[in-house]
Write a protein that holds these residues in place. Structure first.
Motif, short mmCIF file in Angstrom:
data_model
loop_
_atom_site.label_atom_id
_atom_site.label_comp_id
_atom_site.label_asym_id
_atom_site.label_seq_id
_atom_site.Cartn_x
_atom_site.Cartn_y
_atom_site.Cartn_z
N MET A 190 60.89 28.54 47.28
CA MET A 190 61.51 27.26 46.91
C MET A 190 62.21 27.36 45.55
N VAL A 191 61.56 28.05 44.61
CA VAL A 191 62.18 28.24 43.30
C VAL A 191 63.45 29.07 43.43
N LYS A 192 63.41 30.11 44.25
CA LYS A 192 64.58 30.97 44.45
C LYS A 192 65.72 30.18 45.06
N ASP A 193 65.42 29.37 46.08
CA ASP A 193 66.47 28.57 46.72
C ASP A 193 67.07 27.57 45.74
N GLU A 194 66.22 26.97 44.90
CA GLU A 194 66.71 25.99 43.93
C GLU A 194 67.61 26.66 42.89
N CYS A 195 67.21 27.85 42.42
CA CYS A 195 68.03 28.58 41.45
C CYS A 195 69.37 28.97 42.06
N GLN A 196 69.36 29.37 43.32
CA GLN A 196 70.60 29.73 43.99
C GLN A 196 71.53 28.53 44.13
N MET A 197 70.96 27.37 44.47
CA MET A 197 71.77 26.16 44.60
C MET A 197 72.35 25.73 43.25
N LEU A 198 71.52 25.81 42.19
CA LEU A 198 72.01 25.47 40.86
C LEU A 198 73.11 26.42 40.41
N LEU A 199 72.93 27.70 40.73
CA LEU A 199 73.94 28.68 40.35
C LEU A 199 75.23 28.47 41.11
N GLU A 200 75.12 28.14 42.39
CA GLU A 200 76.31 27.85 43.18
C GLU A 200 77.05 26.64 42.63
N ALA A 201 76.31 25.59 42.26
CA ALA A 201 76.93 24.40 41.69
C ALA A 201 77.59 24.70 40.35
N LEU A 202 76.91 25.49 39.52
CA LEU A 202 77.47 25.86 38.21
C LEU A 202 78.73 26.68 38.38
N ASN A 203 78.73 27.58 39.34
CA ASN A 203 79.91 28.41 39.59
C ASN A 203 81.08 27.54 40.05
N LYS A 204 80.81 26.56 40.89
CA LYS A 204 81.86 25.66 41.38
C LYS A 204 82.45 24.83 40.25
N VAL A 205 81.57 24.26 39.43
CA VAL A 205 82.03 23.42 38.32
C VAL A 205 82.79 24.25 37.29
N SER A 206 82.31 25.47 37.00
CA SER A 206 82.98 26.34 36.04
C SER A 206 84.36 26.75 36.53
N ALA A 207 84.48 27.01 37.84
CA ALA A 207 85.78 27.37 38.41
C ALA A 207 86.75 26.19 38.30
N LEU A 232 60.74 34.32 35.35
CA LEU A 232 60.84 35.72 34.90
C LEU A 232 59.77 36.07 33.87
N ARG A 233 59.19 35.07 33.25
CA ARG A 233 58.09 35.33 32.31
C ARG A 233 56.73 35.28 32.99
N ASP A 234 56.75 35.04 34.28
CA ASP A 234 55.51 35.01 35.06
C ASP A 234 55.13 36.44 35.45
N LYS A 235 54.00 36.90 35.01
CA LYS A 235 53.56 38.28 35.26
C LYS A 235 52.98 38.48 36.64
N THR A 236 52.79 37.40 37.39
CA THR A 236 52.13 37.51 38.69
C THR A 236 53.09 37.69 39.86
N ILE A 237 54.39 37.54 39.65
CA ILE A 237 55.33 37.67 40.76
C ILE A 237 55.47 39.14 41.15
N THR A 238 55.82 39.38 42.41
CA THR A 238 55.93 40.75 42.91
C THR A 238 57.17 41.44 42.36
N LYS A 239 57.21 42.75 42.54
CA LYS A 239 58.34 43.54 42.05
C LYS A 239 59.63 43.14 42.76
N ASP A 240 59.57 42.91 44.07
CA ASP A 240 60.77 42.53 44.83
C ASP A 240 61.27 41.15 44.40
N ASP A 241 60.35 40.21 44.20
CA ASP A 241 60.77 38.87 43.75
C ASP A 241 61.39 38.93 42.37
N ARG A 242 60.81 39.74 41.50
CA ARG A 242 61.37 39.88 40.15
C ARG A 242 62.78 40.45 40.21
#
Length: 244
Positions: free
Chosen positions: A5-22, A66-76
């Motif tokens: 869920m966090v990954k999907d939210e970050c992707q949506m925010l990044l997509e929106a930021l990219n659109k607004v910046s363009a 990214l400061r969470d030490k418990t996430i897996t290597k692939d997620d990081r």
């Protein structure tokens, strides 16, 4: 909140930021041109502030995960790729804001001695702004001090973006050259609909391979013909030299 869920939210925010910046970059080109106006300056202000809101939200989420030490290597690795895309988007936004500041100083709206650049663009820019902001077209009251106020605000916001970028680098140590891209350019910014379209394209990969082979064969034939023309030209040049 789960990792997905966090990954999907970050992707949506990044997509929106990219659109607004363009959208912001597209409108910055109009500053100092024949389509420049108070409406344009107000639209630029709204868009860059919208971009800042999206940037702050994305930064907060990425720093936390990214400061969470418990996430897996692939997620990081996935979040580090999003971090790199976010950092690049922020650099581009800051560059465009600095360019808007320079053009604003060079072409103040209330100075009749400054001639506008004939860019060929005319009319309102509200339609472009609405695409990035999802806001209706607006009219603004004339202000005699718009140049001074807007440019001062812009300069302050540039400093805030620079401070945000510095804070990102201090809190999360992600070296961009160490992040490996596992997807094609822009894949992280594609929407779900675009992802579905990609699956549909892959479902007819057999036909795509045939077209690719045909394309490659055409390139080979063109290369052979070009080589033959070059050889004939060299032979003719040698003959001319000998005859002379």
């Amino acid at each position: 909140m789960g990792i997905k869920m966090v990954k999907d939210e970050c992707q949506m925010l990044l997509e929106a930021l990219n659109k607004v910046s363009a959208c912001y970059r597209h409108l910055v080109i109009c500053v100092g041109g024949t389509s420049d106006s108070q409406n344009l300056r107000e639209e630029l202000k709204k868009i860059r502030r919208k971009a800042r809101v999206l940037a702050v939200a994305n930064k907060t989420r990425l720093i936390t995960i990214l400061r969470d030490k418990t996430i897996t290597k692939d997620d990081r690795a996935e979040f580090e790729r999003l971090w790199v895309l976010f950092s690049v988007c922020m650099e581009i936004l800051e560059f465009d804001m600095r360019r808007a500041l320079e053009l604003g100083h060079e072409f103040p709206l209330n100075d009749p001695t400054k001639h506008r650049i004939q860019t060929g663009m005319i009319g309102s820019t509200s339609v472009v702004a609405a695409r990035g902001m999802n806001i209706p077209n607006m009219k603004y009251e004339e202000r005699s001090n718009i140049d001074t106020v807007d440019l001062n605000d812009l300069e302050q916001e540039i400093n805030e973006v620079a401070e945000m970028t510095y804070e990102m680098e201090m809190k999360v140590n992600v070296l961009q050259w160490t992040v490996e891209a596992k997807q094609g350019p822009g894949s992280e910014l594609k929407s779900t609909a675009n992802a579905g379209a990609s699956l549909a394209v892959r479902s007819v990969s057999g036909r795509g391979n045939d077209q690719l082979c045909h394309c490659d064969a055409s390139k080979v034939v063109a290369g052979v013909m070009f080589g033959a023309v070059v050889i004939i030209a060299i032979v003719l040049a040698v003959c001319v030299v000998k005859l002379s």
